[in-house]
Motif scaffolding. Structure first.
Motif, PDB file in Angstrom:
ATOM      1  N   PRO A 287      32.367  39.163  87.236  1.00  0.00           N
ATOM      2  CA  PRO A 287      33.564  39.862  87.723  1.00  0.00           C
ATOM      3  C   PRO A 287      34.597  40.064  86.612  1.00  0.00           C
ATOM      4  CG  PRO A 287      32.925  38.128  89.246  1.00  0.00           C
ATOM      5  CD  PRO A 287      32.067  37.966  88.028  1.00  0.00           C
ATOM      6  N   ALA A 288      34.600  39.192  85.622  1.00  0.00           N
ATOM      7  CA  ALA A 288      35.557  39.330  84.521  1.00  0.00           C
ATOM      8  C   ALA A 288      35.184  40.485  83.592  1.00  0.00           C
ATOM      9  CB  ALA A 288      35.624  38.028  83.720  1.00  0.00           C
ATOM     10  N   GLY A 289      33.982  40.997  83.730  1.00  0.00           N
ATOM     11  CA  GLY A 289      33.600  42.165  82.935  1.00  0.00           C
ATOM     12  C   GLY A 289      32.591  41.885  81.846  1.00  0.00           C
ATOM     13  N   GLY A 290      32.339  40.640  81.555  1.00  0.00           N
ATOM     14  CA  GLY A 290      31.402  40.332  80.487  1.00  0.00           C
ATOM     15  C   GLY A 290      29.977  40.203  81.001  1.00  0.00           C
TER      16      GLY A 290
ATOM     17  N   PHE B  95      21.679  39.937  79.067  1.00  0.00           N
ATOM     18  CA  PHE B  95      22.849  40.693  79.491  1.00  0.00           C
ATOM     19  C   PHE B  95      24.098  40.197  78.754  1.00  0.00           C
ATOM     20  CE2 PHE B  95      19.668  40.747  82.731  1.00  0.00           C
ATOM     21  CZ  PHE B  95      19.549  42.104  82.975  1.00  0.00           C
ATOM     22  N   GLY B  96      24.772  41.159  78.122  1.00  0.00           N
ATOM     23  CA  GLY B  96      25.909  40.803  77.289  1.00  0.00           C
ATOM     24  C   GLY B  96      25.537  40.734  75.818  1.00  0.00           C
ATOM     25  N   VAL B  97      24.255  40.809  75.523  1.00  0.00           N
ATOM     26  CA  VAL B  97      23.799  40.768  74.129  1.00  0.00           C
ATOM     27  C   VAL B  97      23.032  42.047  73.784  1.00  0.00           C
ATOM     28  CG1 VAL B  97      22.370  39.546  72.440  1.00  0.00           C
ATOM     29  CG2 VAL B  97      23.727  38.262  74.102  1.00  0.00           C
ATOM     30  N   ASP B  98      21.940  42.290  74.528  1.00  0.00           N
ATOM     31  CA  ASP B  98      21.164  43.490  74.229  1.00  0.00           C
ATOM     32  C   ASP B  98      21.951  44.766  74.518  1.00  0.00           C
ATOM     33  OD1 ASP B  98      18.666  42.453  73.261  1.00  0.00           O
ATOM     34  OD2 ASP B  98      18.359  41.643  75.256  1.00  0.00           O
ATOM     35  N   ASP B  99      22.827  44.697  75.517  1.00  0.00           N
ATOM     36  CA  ASP B  99      23.634  45.873  75.836  1.00  0.00           C
ATOM     37  C   ASP B  99      24.921  45.888  75.015  1.00  0.00           C
ATOM     38  OD1 ASP B  99      24.404  43.582  77.159  1.00  0.00           O
ATOM     39  OD2 ASP B  99      24.360  44.425  79.155  1.00  0.00           O
ATOM     40  N   ASP B 100      25.705  44.833  75.071  1.00  0.00           N
ATOM     41  CA  ASP B 100      27.022  44.860  74.435  1.00  0.00           C
ATOM     42  C   ASP B 100      26.960  44.745  72.912  1.00  0.00           C
ATOM     43  OD1 ASP B 100      27.972  44.991  76.968  1.00  0.00           O
ATOM     44  OD2 ASP B 100      28.658  42.920  77.084  1.00  0.00           O
ATOM     45  N   ASP B 101      25.941  44.088  72.405  1.00  0.00           N
ATOM     46  CA  ASP B 101      25.862  43.926  70.944  1.00  0.00           C
ATOM     47  C   ASP B 101      24.874  44.919  70.332  1.00  0.00           C
ATOM     48  OD1 ASP B 101      26.402  42.711  68.438  1.00  0.00           O
ATOM     49  OD2 ASP B 101      24.518  41.611  68.585  1.00  0.00           O
ATOM     50  N   ARG B 102      23.738  45.084  70.970  1.00  0.00           N
ATOM     51  CA  ARG B 102      22.699  45.929  70.366  1.00  0.00           C
ATOM     52  C   ARG B 102      22.679  47.337  70.911  1.00  0.00           C
ATOM     53  NH1 ARG B 102      18.725  40.698  70.182  1.00  0.00           N
ATOM     54  NH2 ARG B 102      20.068  39.628  68.708  1.00  0.00           N
ATOM     55  N   GLY B 103      23.555  47.615  71.890  1.00  0.00           N
ATOM     56  CA  GLY B 103      23.752  48.986  72.345  1.00  0.00           C
ATOM     57  C   GLY B 103      22.617  49.569  73.166  1.00  0.00           C
ATOM     58  N   LEU B 104      21.783  48.719  73.746  1.00  0.00           N
ATOM     59  CA  LEU B 104      20.672  49.231  74.539  1.00  0.00           C
ATOM     60  C   LEU B 104      21.132  49.537  75.962  1.00  0.00           C
ATOM     61  CD1 LEU B 104      17.656  46.941  73.567  1.00  0.00           C
ATOM     62  CD2 LEU B 104      17.953  49.362  73.070  1.00  0.00           C
ATOM     63  N   ASP B 105      20.867  50.740  76.423  1.00  0.00           N
ATOM     64  CA  ASP B 105      21.122  51.038  77.832  1.00  0.00           C
ATOM     65  C   ASP B 105      19.864  50.653  78.618  1.00  0.00           C
ATOM     66  OD1 ASP B 105      19.401  53.591  78.359  1.00  0.00           O
ATOM     67  OD2 ASP B 105      20.405  53.928  76.444  1.00  0.00           O
ATOM     68  N   PRO B 106      19.988  50.504  79.940  1.00  0.00           N
ATOM     69  CA  PRO B 106      18.840  50.024  80.717  1.00  0.00           C
ATOM     70  C   PRO B 106      17.582  50.877  80.550  1.00  0.00           C
ATOM     71  CG  PRO B 106      20.827  49.878  82.029  1.00  0.00           C
ATOM     72  CD  PRO B 106      21.211  50.587  80.760  1.00  0.00           C
ATOM     73  N   ALA B 107      17.736  52.192  80.533  1.00  0.00           N
ATOM     74  CA  ALA B 107      16.556  53.056  80.438  1.00  0.00           C
ATOM     75  C   ALA B 107      15.836  52.849  79.106  1.00  0.00           C
ATOM     76  CB  ALA B 107      16.968  54.513  80.607  1.00  0.00           C
ATOM     77  N   THR B 108      16.601  52.770  78.038  1.00  0.00           N
ATOM     78  CA  THR B 108      15.977  52.579  76.723  1.00  0.00           C
ATOM     79  C   THR B 108      15.312  51.216  76.639  1.00  0.00           C
ATOM     80  OG1 THR B 108      17.686  53.981  75.750  1.00  0.00           O
ATOM     81  CG2 THR B 108      16.403  52.609  74.238  1.00  0.00           C
ATOM     82  N   ALA B 109      16.003  50.203  77.161  1.00  0.00           N
ATOM     83  CA  ALA B 109      15.424  48.858  77.132  1.00  0.00           C
ATOM     84  C   ALA B 109      14.122  48.820  77.924  1.00  0.00           C
ATOM     85  CB  ALA B 109      16.421  47.849  77.695  1.00  0.00           C
ATOM     86  N   ARG B 110      14.119  49.497  79.065  1.00  0.00           N
ATOM     87  CA  ARG B 110      12.916  49.535  79.898  1.00  0.00           C
ATOM     88  C   ARG B 110      11.776  50.251  79.161  1.00  0.00           C
ATOM     89  NH1 ARG B 110      14.730  52.611  83.796  1.00  0.00           N
ATOM     90  NH2 ARG B 110      16.032  50.884  84.472  1.00  0.00           N
ATOM     91  N   GLU B 111      12.109  51.370  78.522  1.00  0.00           N
ATOM     92  CA  GLU B 111      11.090  52.110  77.758  1.00  0.00           C
ATOM     93  C   GLU B 111      10.470  51.216  76.682  1.00  0.00           C
ATOM     94  OE1 GLU B 111      12.709  55.645  76.128  1.00  0.00           O
ATOM     95  OE2 GLU B 111      13.094  56.569  78.068  1.00  0.00           O
ATOM     96  N   ARG B 112      11.322  50.478  76.011  1.00  0.00           N
ATOM     97  CA  ARG B 112      10.807  49.619  74.923  1.00  0.00           C
ATOM     98  C   ARG B 112       9.936  48.494  75.470  1.00  0.00           C
ATOM     99  NH1 ARG B 112      15.687  48.948  70.463  1.00  0.00           N
ATOM    100  NH2 ARG B 112      16.006  51.177  70.133  1.00  0.00           N
ATOM    101  N   TRP B 113      10.375  47.949  76.605  1.00  0.00           N
ATOM    102  CA  TRP B 113       9.583  46.859  77.188  1.00  0.00           C
ATOM    103  C   TRP B 113       8.207  47.374  77.601  1.00  0.00           C
ATOM    104  CZ3 TRP B 113       8.682  45.752  82.703  1.00  0.00           C
ATOM    105  CH2 TRP B 113       8.053  44.520  82.898  1.00  0.00           C
ATOM    106  N   ILE B 114       8.196  48.538  78.217  1.00  0.00           N
ATOM    107  CA  ILE B 114       6.910  49.117  78.644  1.00  0.00           C
ATOM    108  C   ILE B 114       6.065  49.464  77.418  1.00  0.00           C
ATOM    109  CG2 ILE B 114       5.856  51.089  79.811  1.00  0.00           C
ATOM    110  CD1 ILE B 114       8.327  51.070  81.692  1.00  0.00           C
ATOM    111  N   ALA B 115       6.709  50.043  76.405  1.00  0.00           N
ATOM    112  CA  ALA B 115       5.968  50.415  75.196  1.00  0.00           C
ATOM    113  C   ALA B 115       5.373  49.190  74.516  1.00  0.00           C
ATOM    114  CB  ALA B 115       6.900  51.147  74.235  1.00  0.00           C
ATOM    115  N   GLY B 116       6.031  48.058  74.682  1.00  0.00           N
ATOM    116  CA  GLY B 116       5.526  46.828  74.076  1.00  0.00           C
ATOM    117  C   GLY B 116       4.464  46.141  74.910  1.00  0.00           C
ATOM    118  N   GLY B 117       4.056  46.777  75.987  1.00  0.00           N
ATOM    119  CA  GLY B 117       2.992  46.216  76.804  1.00  0.00           C
ATOM    120  C   GLY B 117       3.469  45.595  78.099  1.00  0.00           C
ATOM    121  N   ALA B 118       4.778  45.671  78.372  1.00  0.00           N
ATOM    122  CA  ALA B 118       5.351  45.123  79.622  1.00  0.00           C
ATOM    123  C   ALA B 118       4.881  43.690  79.847  1.00  0.00           C
ATOM    124  CB  ALA B 118       5.004  46.015  80.817  1.00  0.00           C
ATOM    125  N   ARG B 119       5.022  42.889  78.816  1.00  0.00           N
ATOM    126  CA  ARG B 119       4.555  41.495  78.905  1.00  0.00           C
ATOM    127  C   ARG B 119       5.650  40.595  79.491  1.00  0.00           C
ATOM    128  NH1 ARG B 119       2.852  42.955  73.647  1.00  0.00           N
ATOM    129  NH2 ARG B 119       0.603  43.289  73.526  1.00  0.00           N
TER     130      ARG B 119
END
Lengths: 110, 252
Positions: free
Chosen positions: A27-30, A43-67
């Motif tokens: 609720p505080a926003g972080g 959450f709070g690292v891959d998005d806020d620090d590494r700039g990954l949006d959910p769709a891109t992160a999902r694409e990468r996870w699937i591309a990596g074999g969805a392990r």
């Protein structure tokens, strides 16, 4: 808390796994700083620090074999990444691989 | 706000031109151009200082992109130290190695000129249980076991797998112990810290670019090194006071 025993686990917006112990954002926003045991998104690292949006992160996870990510929390029996994504409405559109090349600007949709 | 006089380099360069025989007017024209450029930079956001007993972060903004320099010292007439940072419009510079409980004068500006002068005082060093009077953490007993210090012990392996190499740790227990020591240092006022509405604490050490988040009961949520230099500034919460830090729980 054990994700398997908590009453109201939260769904991961990246992979659809229904096992986050906290909402991805507080609720505080972080970010919650929780790491999804399934896809490994933090959450709070891959998005806020590494700039990954959910769709891109999902694409990468699937591309990596969805392990399954976690070494300390095993996947549920019979776990299947594709079914999990489909159940959550997050599966890539059939015929359009999530990790395929981006469509050229101005290309005619098929 | 005072504006100290222009420092050496522009003047020295102008004298160099005069000696090179390009005519009597050229130095004056060069000086006028330099003066115009110098005074073209204006502050659009006054300096804000966040001070711990030994460090201070100074932030300010200018109307144009320019260098970042803070000249500082304990004598207003002799700002004999300086801290630089990148060329920017939103500036920041960290002053390190300050003395606790001391008044400092500082002037923010570019690499060439000072734009605004002000002062701040560092808080007195905290003498709290578990620390030395100079704020250092004594060679103490070992950190408590990770089961006591990590918020969700089941997730520790995952955090270690992702961030353990940031700190050169070899196993999850060593990683959790480092995060616990980082909290000890924060409670002694050695790092920047914020507390959000829910009572969670975020700690950042710009020198090592280490970041940690702690639950309000003092257990660790995560510990890693962000890639973005603005990461901590963008986190929610208000700067934690030394008193809040001293009272923040430390798992034992």
């Amino acid at each position: 808390m054990n994700p398997g025993t908590q009453p109201n686990p939260h769904r991961c917006p990246i992979c659809g796994h229904h096992g986050l112990e906290q909402p991805p954002r507080s609720p505080a926003g972080g970010g919650s700083f929780e790491i999804c045991v399934c896809c490994g998104f933090q959450f709070g690292v891959d998005d806020d620090d590494r700039g990954l949006d959910p769709a891109t992160a999902r694409e990468r996870w699937i591309a990596g074999g969805a392990r399954w990510f976690s070494r300390s929390t095993p996947p549920p029996p019979g776990w299947d990444a594709r079914r999990q994504l489909e159940a959550a409405g997050l599966a890539p559109t059939p015929g359009a691989p999530a990790t395929g090349p981006k469509r050229d600007r101005g290309a005619t949709p098929s | 706000m005072d504006s100290p006089s222009l420092p050496g380099p522009p003047r020295a360069r102008a004298i160099g031109i005069a000696r090179s025989g390009f005519g009597p007017r050229l130095p004056w024209i060069a000086l006028l151009v330099l003066a115009f450029r110098a005074f073209a930079v204006q502050i659009t956001r006054e300096p804000v200082v966040e001070a711990t007993p030994t460090n201070a972060l100074v932030r300010w903004s200018t109307d144009v992109t320019c260098g970042s320099r803070v000249r500082y010292g304990t004598d207003r007439e002799h700002l004999d130290q300086h801290a630089d940072d990148a060329v920017a419009e939103n500036h920041r510079a960290t002053l390190r190695g300050l003395k606790p409980g001391t008044e400092y004068w500082y002037a923010v500006g570019t690499f060439r000129i000072a734009l605004a002068t002000n002062r701040f005082s560092t808080p007195a060093a905290a003498v709290i249980p578990g620390t030395n009077p100079d704020g250092t953490v004594p060679a103490a007993p070992r950190a408590p076991p990770a089961t006591a210090t990590w918020g969700n012990p089941r997730s520790l392996q995952d955090h270690f797998d992702r961030h353990g190499t940031d700190f050169g740790t070899r196993d999850p227990d060593a990683y959790a112990a480092k995060a616990w020591w980082f909290l000890q240092e924060a409670r002694a006022g050695k790092h920047r810290a914020k507390i959000d509405e829910s009572g969670d604490l975020r700690v950042y050490d710009p020198a090592t670019r280490s970041f940690a988040a702690y639950n309000k009961n003092g257990t660790t949520k995560t510990y890693f090194k962000p890639g973005r230099r603005d990461y901590f500034d963008d986190q929610p919460g208000k700067p934690a006071t030394l008193r809040q830090l001293q009272e923040f729980p430390l798992p034992r």
